[in-house]
Design a protein around this motif. Structure first.
Motif, PDB file in Angstrom:
ATOM      1  N   GLY A 299       0.811  -1.216   0.000  1.00 20.01           N
ATOM      2  CA  GLY A 299       0.000   0.000   0.000  1.00 20.01           C
ATOM      3  C   GLY A 299       0.840   1.260   0.000  1.00 20.01           C
ATOM      4  N   ARG A 300       0.279   2.325   0.592  1.00 20.87           N
ATOM      5  CA  ARG A 300       0.878   3.659   0.540  1.00 20.87           C
ATOM      6  C   ARG A 300       1.528   4.001   1.868  1.00 20.87           C
ATOM      7  NH1 ARG A 300      -4.942   5.383  -0.565  1.00 20.87           N
ATOM      8  NH2 ARG A 300      -4.959   3.970   1.209  1.00 20.87           N
ATOM      9  N   SER A 301       2.512   4.892   1.795  1.00 16.90           N
ATOM     10  CA  SER A 301       3.255   5.240   3.005  1.00 16.90           C
ATOM     11  C   SER A 301       3.646   6.710   2.986  1.00 16.90           C
ATOM     12  CB  SER A 301       4.521   4.378   3.102  1.00 16.90           C
ATOM     13  OG  SER A 301       5.289   4.720   4.232  1.00 16.90           O
ATOM     14  N   THR A 302       3.652   7.301   4.167  1.00 16.64           N
ATOM     15  CA  THR A 302       4.302   8.604   4.337  1.00 16.64           C
ATOM     16  C   THR A 302       5.751   8.363   4.740  1.00 16.64           C
ATOM     17  OG1 THR A 302       3.660   8.733   6.673  1.00 16.64           O
ATOM     18  CG2 THR A 302       2.145   9.697   5.055  1.00 16.64           C
ATOM     19  N   TRP A 303       6.582   9.353   4.512  1.00 15.92           N
ATOM     20  CA  TRP A 303       7.949   9.331   5.058  1.00 15.92           C
ATOM     21  C   TRP A 303       8.466  10.760   5.154  1.00 15.92           C
ATOM     22  CZ3 TRP A 303      12.759   8.511   1.666  1.00 15.92           C
ATOM     23  CH2 TRP A 303      12.523   8.876   0.343  1.00 15.92           C
ATOM     24  N   SER A 319       5.554  11.190  14.895  1.00 16.19           N
ATOM     25  CA  SER A 319       4.145  11.153  15.315  1.00 16.19           C
ATOM     26  C   SER A 319       3.288  11.966  14.355  1.00 16.19           C
ATOM     27  CB  SER A 319       3.996  11.694  16.739  1.00 16.19           C
ATOM     28  OG  SER A 319       4.698  10.901  17.664  1.00 16.19           O
ATOM     29  N   LEU A 320       3.828  13.113  13.898  1.00 22.80           N
ATOM     30  CA  LEU A 320       3.091  13.934  12.941  1.00 22.80           C
ATOM     31  C   LEU A 320       2.864  13.186  11.631  1.00 22.80           C
ATOM     32  CD1 LEU A 320       4.805  17.439  13.415  1.00 22.80           C
ATOM     33  CD2 LEU A 320       2.519  16.751  14.169  1.00 22.80           C
ATOM     34  N   PHE A 321       3.865  12.423  11.194  1.00 24.29           N
ATOM     35  CA  PHE A 321       3.721  11.686   9.937  1.00 24.29           C
ATOM     36  C   PHE A 321       2.855  10.439  10.101  1.00 24.29           C
ATOM     37  CE2 PHE A 321       6.754  14.636   8.374  1.00 24.29           C
ATOM     38  CZ  PHE A 321       6.620  14.626   6.994  1.00 24.29           C
ATOM     39  N   ILE A 322       2.791   9.908  11.305  1.00 21.01           N
ATOM     40  CA  ILE A 322       1.800   8.866  11.581  1.00 21.01           C
ATOM     41  C   ILE A 322       0.401   9.445  11.486  1.00 21.01           C
ATOM     42  CG2 ILE A 322       0.857   7.378  13.394  1.00 21.01           C
ATOM     43  CD1 ILE A 322       3.777   6.946  14.324  1.00 21.01           C
ATOM     44  N   ASP A 323       0.210  10.614  12.064  1.00 22.54           N
ATOM     45  CA  ASP A 323      -1.092  11.289  11.979  1.00 22.54           C
ATOM     46  C   ASP A 323      -1.453  11.580  10.522  1.00 22.54           C
ATOM     47  OD1 ASP A 323      -1.197  11.240  14.742  1.00 22.54           O
ATOM     48  OD2 ASP A 323      -0.550  13.323  14.990  1.00 22.54           O
ATOM     49  N   LEU A 324      -0.448  11.997   9.738  1.00 21.44           N
ATOM     50  CA  LEU A 324      -0.681  12.270   8.321  1.00 21.44           C
ATOM     51  C   LEU A 324      -1.108  10.998   7.598  1.00 21.44           C
ATOM     52  CD1 LEU A 324      -0.508  14.071   5.775  1.00 21.44           C
ATOM     53  CD2 LEU A 324       1.937  13.486   5.659  1.00 21.44           C
ATOM     54  N   GLY A 329      -5.409   7.913   5.089  1.00 22.63           N
ATOM     55  CA  GLY A 329      -5.843   6.533   4.915  1.00 22.63           C
ATOM     56  C   GLY A 329      -4.739   5.627   4.423  1.00 22.63           C
ATOM     57  N   TYR A 330      -3.479   6.028   4.650  1.00 24.28           N
ATOM     58  CA  TYR A 330      -2.337   5.244   4.189  1.00 24.28           C
ATOM     59  C   TYR A 330      -2.052   4.094   5.147  1.00 24.28           C
ATOM     60  CZ  TYR A 330      -1.168   8.773   0.660  1.00 24.28           C
ATOM     61  OH  TYR A 330      -1.181   9.609  -0.415  1.00 24.28           O
ATOM     62  N   PHE A 550      -7.470  12.837  -4.399  1.00 25.78           N
ATOM     63  CA  PHE A 550      -6.828  11.935  -5.351  1.00 25.78           C
ATOM     64  C   PHE A 550      -5.759  11.101  -4.658  1.00 25.78           C
ATOM     65  CE2 PHE A 550      -3.371  10.918  -8.255  1.00 25.78           C
ATOM     66  CZ  PHE A 550      -4.042  10.327  -9.315  1.00 25.78           C
ATOM     67  N   MET A 551      -4.935  11.744  -3.837  1.00 28.44           N
ATOM     68  CA  MET A 551      -3.854  11.037  -3.155  1.00 28.44           C
ATOM     69  C   MET A 551      -4.374  10.099  -2.074  1.00 28.44           C
ATOM     70  SD  MET A 551      -1.164  11.707  -4.756  1.00 28.44           S
ATOM     71  CE  MET A 551      -0.068  10.841  -3.639  1.00 28.44           C
ATOM     72  N   LYS A 552      -5.573  10.356  -1.593  1.00 33.55           N
ATOM     73  CA  LYS A 552      -6.166   9.453  -0.606  1.00 33.55           C
ATOM     74  C   LYS A 552      -6.702   8.176  -1.248  1.00 33.55           C
ATOM     75  CE  LYS A 552      -7.612  12.953   2.797  1.00 33.55           C
ATOM     76  NZ  LYS A 552      -8.766  13.653   3.437  1.00 33.55           N
ATOM     77  N   GLU A 553      -7.093   8.252  -2.509  1.00 28.31           N
ATOM     78  CA  GLU A 553      -7.733   7.096  -3.142  1.00 28.31           C
ATOM     79  C   GLU A 553      -6.803   6.317  -4.067  1.00 28.31           C
ATOM     80  OE1 GLU A 553      -9.812   8.629  -7.217  1.00 28.31           O
ATOM     81  OE2 GLU A 553     -10.838   9.174  -5.361  1.00 28.31           O
ATOM     82  N   ILE A 554      -5.637   6.890  -4.419  1.00 24.52           N
ATOM     83  CA  ILE A 554      -4.778   6.241  -5.406  1.00 24.52           C
ATOM     84  C   ILE A 554      -4.310   4.870  -4.893  1.00 24.52           C
ATOM     85  CG2 ILE A 554      -2.669   7.380  -4.552  1.00 24.52           C
ATOM     86  CD1 ILE A 554      -3.445   6.654  -8.241  1.00 24.52           C
ATOM     87  N   PRO A 555      -4.473   3.820  -5.683  1.00 27.88           N
ATOM     88  CA  PRO A 555      -3.970   2.497  -5.268  1.00 27.88           C
ATOM     89  C   PRO A 555      -2.495   2.342  -5.613  1.00 27.88           C
ATOM     90  CG  PRO A 555      -5.138   2.296  -7.331  1.00 27.88           C
ATOM     91  CD  PRO A 555      -5.226   3.755  -6.941  1.00 27.88           C
ATOM     92  N   THR A 556      -1.886   1.288  -5.103  1.00 27.40           N
ATOM     93  CA  THR A 556      -0.515   0.940  -5.497  1.00 27.40           C
ATOM     94  C   THR A 556      -0.432  -0.432  -6.156  1.00 27.40           C
ATOM     95  OG1 THR A 556       0.069  -0.093  -3.384  1.00 27.40           O
ATOM     96  CG2 THR A 556       0.366   2.299  -3.559  1.00 27.40           C
TER      97      THR A 556
END
Length: 646
Positions: A299-303, A319-324, A329-330, A550-556
């Motif tokens: 799936g998708r990830s923040t970093w 913690s902020l990037f976990i919240d993001l 919905g990542y 768009f970025m919330k729904e994009i699949p990988t």
């Protein structure tokens, strides 16, 4: 009359010699791709034609071992033909369900020592895969393959799209080569590179079509290879790793048990770029090497590191990037280098628990070292030995980590291939998925290793942060990837930025030269089962809602990939399907507006969402109706892009 008779006899004799030189032939199931194998002057050769046109002229086959030479004094023994049919599923590649049909040919030769070598060919529509099988040599049940003479001889009109192999022990902390050089488009044949060219390589045979070269099926039992030039301008050959890689440690050939097989060399040919983009040959000819210990999810990830860099490796910023990730919905957050020093294992357990409460899985970065380079970032010396690796992975499993991103490999030697495989195999025992960074090209690994989740092996997003020149060429390089690097394997690029400036502050420096629509399009164009997107917490407030949506729904994960239009280095339009939803994305690397009429039968007569740029490069979204015939006119701005989706 007598002279004519003698001439006729001589012609018949010469014709007989020419016919005798060809020892086997086989065609693809559709009959368009034809392979001919020859035995001439003690050498094995082959050529390839497509729709009656020669695409590869007579090219050498063979290899040299420490026990015997299989490159000359070869005698044809026999050949055997068969067929292969294979259906398989794999959610990590460009097409989730694949039907593979090929005609097979095995050609056997003996050499001057009366030892046997076979060459196995599989010819599918638009693809050739071949490999060598070396038989035992008297009482020898092992050998070292020292070199190959396998080559590819191109017609004179061919141009190249190649990326040079990096000089060993250069770059950051002497971590090269890591497949992070750019490609040159439409260069002439035979331009020498000091260290050769990486796989894959794309070749344009003028009006006759396109050829993509690569290899697949490389594991711990062999080294990886690359392309090199020869004194003949139009002949490229297989080359093995440079001895200076990995600080000069390790072999440059391959130790092989006999009977033993080499990796597959793959060739994809088409009269257009469609077969190049849609090929599945890297995955068709390999098999899984072990059973998954569990069902792996992607799936998708923040970093944070990509824009907030090393200073963000602290509990608060993570913690902020976990919240993001939770807000977007990542499925994941990647916590990058230096977490061991700046957060520590005990607090990391708390952070993992916090992420779990937000329904976000944690991926952790690791240094691959080891003794092969000088990369200082930690955790170090945890992945390079079996004992330390298993102890660390036991802790990772107990802490609830979902996977690792392992960095800094810098070589293609057999010892390095063994390290890749050992990391993957051990990680599977502990239920961990693996992403490789600063790494070699994946070679069929999506199928071979169930917990494999992608590799960088490209001039990726971090260089957009560090280099003004690379930022200015972002569109050029992006337009190449669907045709070359990303078509043969998953590509963990780590992009799609919504910041106008590639900094934490989103101002003052590192200006982005591509449009927002371009950035969104690359989320479709670039394929990897786990995508590290470059969104940052400020984007929740400063990015338009339609971009965030768009970025919330994009699949990988994609079920189908279709070439629509494009030319590498100029523009690219690709369609991908996830379940019942289609995405069509395009980008423009040229300096003028690109006006296209594209055929989209999947959208015939439908109203779809359309993201595009205006003449000022401003991105917006609207609904548009596609014609009943599926034709759609689109203008792509310079450094711009578009996305259509149902």
């Amino acid at each position: 009359m007598i002279k004519i008779s003698y001439l006729s006899i001589l012609l018949l004799f010469l014709t007989g010699i020419s016919g005798f030189a060809q020892v086997a032939e086989i065609s693809s199931p559709d009959g368009k791709l034809k392979l001919n194998v020859f035995a001439e002057n003690g050498k094995a050769l082959y050529n390839l034609s497509f729709q009656g046109k020669i695409m590869l002229e007579k090219s050498p086959l063979g290899l040299i071992t420490n026990e015997s030479d299989f490159s000359e004094n070869l005698k044809f023994v026999d050949n055997k033909k068969d067929k292969i049919f294979k259906n398989y599923t794999n959610e990590k590649i460009k097409k989730s369900q694949v039907s593979y049909t090929a005609n097979t040919l095995i050609v056997n030769f003996t050499n001057a020592d009366n030892f046997n070598i076979g060459i196995e060919f599989q010819v599918s529509n638009n693809n050739l895969a071949f490999r060598y099988e070396i038989q035992p040599m008297k009482d020898r049940l092992s050998a070292v393959v020292q070199s190959e003479i396998t080559g590819y001889r191109f017609p004179a009109q061919t141009t190249t799209f190649l990326s040079p192999m990096m000089k060993p022990m250069t770059g950051f902390a002497r971590t090269a080569p890591s497949y992070e050089s750019g490609y040159k488009a439409d260069a002439e044949l035979g331009i020498k590179s000091d260290y050769g060219y990486v796989f894959p390589g794309l070749f344009h045979v003028g009006n006759d079509g396109w050829i993509l070269l690569s290899e697949t099926g490389v594991n711990s039992l062999y080294c990886a290879s690359h392309l090199d030039t020869t004194p003949e301008k139009n002949l490229y050959r297989i080359a093995y790793p440079n001895k200076a890689e990995n600080n000069g440690f390790g072999s440059v050939g391959a130790a092989i048990s006999l009977p033993g097989k080499t990796p597959w060399r793959t060739i994809t040919i088409g009269d257009s770029l469609k077969p190049i983009v849609e090929t599945t040959i890297p995955f068709d000819v390999v098999e899984s090497m072990y059973e998954p210990s569990q069902k792996y999810t992607f799936g998708r990830s923040t970093w944070s590191w990509i824009l907030w860099q090393d200073n963000s490796m602290n509990y608060k910023d993570q913690s902020l990037f976990i919240d993001l990730a939770s807000e977007m919905g990542y499925e994941y957050i990647l916590i990058d280098a230096l977490w061991d020093k700046n957060i520590g294992k005990e607090r990391m357990k708390d952070l993992i628990q916090y992420a779990r409460s937000k329904n976000v899985g944690v991926l952790l970065w690791y240094n691959s070292n080891g003794a092969s380079n000088d990369a200082p970032m930690g955790p170090r010396n945890k992945m390079s030995s079996s004992i330390e690796r298993k102890k660390e992975m036991k802790w990772l499993k107990e802490a609830g980590v979902k996977g690792l991103k392992v960095d800094f490999f810098g070589g293609d030697k057999q010892e390095t291939m063994r390290l890749y495989e050992d990391i993957l195999s051990d990680a599977n025992d502990f239920g961990l998925k693996i992403i490789f960074h600063g790494a070699t090209l994946p070679r069929g690994w999506e199928v071979m290793y169930p917990n494999y989740a992608g590799s960088e092996a490209v001039l990726a997003s971090e260089m957009l942060y560090f280099s003004e020149d690379i930022r200015k060429q972002e569109a050029f390089f992006a337009s190449l990837h669907p045709f070359i690097r990303n078509t043969v394997g998953s590509m963990e690029f780590g992009g799609t930025f919504l910041n106008k400036y590639l900094t934490k502050s989103n101002k003052d420096k590192n200006k982005r030269y591509t449009t927002d629509s371009f950035q969104l399009a690359t989320a479709v164009l670039f394929q990897n089962p786990v995508q590290m997107f470059g969104v940052t917490p400020n984007n929740l407030n400063d990015a338009p809602k339609f971009q965030l949506d768009f970025m919330k729904e994009i699949p990988t994960l994609w079920d189908e990939t279709v070439f629509v239009d494009g030319y590498p280095g100029k523009y690219s339009v690709i369609a991908r399907r996830h379940q019942n939803q289609w995405y069509v994305a395009g980008i423009n690397a040229e300096k003028t507006v690109k006006k296209l009429k594209i055929s989209l039968p999947v959208f015939s007569g439908k109203t779809v969402k359309f993201i595009n740029d205006d003449t000022q490069g401003n991105s917006s979204e609207k609904e548009v109706k596609v014609s009943a015939k599926g034709n759609f006119n689109v203008e792509i701005q310079p450094n711009g892009g578009f996305v259509l989706r149902n």
